[in-house]
Design a protein around this motif. Structure first.
Motif: not given
Length: 88
Positions: A1-29
């Motif tokens: 399984m592969f994932y496309t994910y978007i994370i958000f930084s409140k301090s930067k008011n910025r989105y970051y988009t990426g993909y991963t083969s691990s879980t999205p939560q692991d990638r966030l960590n």
């Protein structure tokens, strides 16, 4: 399984988009532990969207599609329309 994910930084008011083969939560960590140089300054990041794919190429294609939009409005609409991707 592969994932496309978007994370958000409140301090930067910025989105970051990426993909991963691990879980999205692991990638966030990994992002929040400073293991990704391009997102280090925006810690803490919050996972706001992910979509699963059967193939790596499909996940990368969707990541690139999102990045080509160059629009926070597009990303916000995508996030709002896909809240059901997150497990209860």
């Amino acid at each position: 399984m592969f994932y496309t994910y978007i994370i958000f930084s409140k301090s930067k008011n910025r989105y970051y988009t990426g993909y991963t083969s691990s879980t999205p939560q692991d990638r966030l960590n990994r992002h929040n532990n400073g293991m990704t140089p391009s997102t280090k300054s925006g810690i803490p990041w919050e996972l706001v969207f992910f979509k699963s794919f059967d193939s790596k190429s499909d996940a990368i294609k969707f990541e690139n599609f999102i990045k080509r939009q160059k629009s926070q409005i597009f990303i916000k609409k995508l996030i709002a329309s896909n809240k059901n991707e997150f497990p209860e």
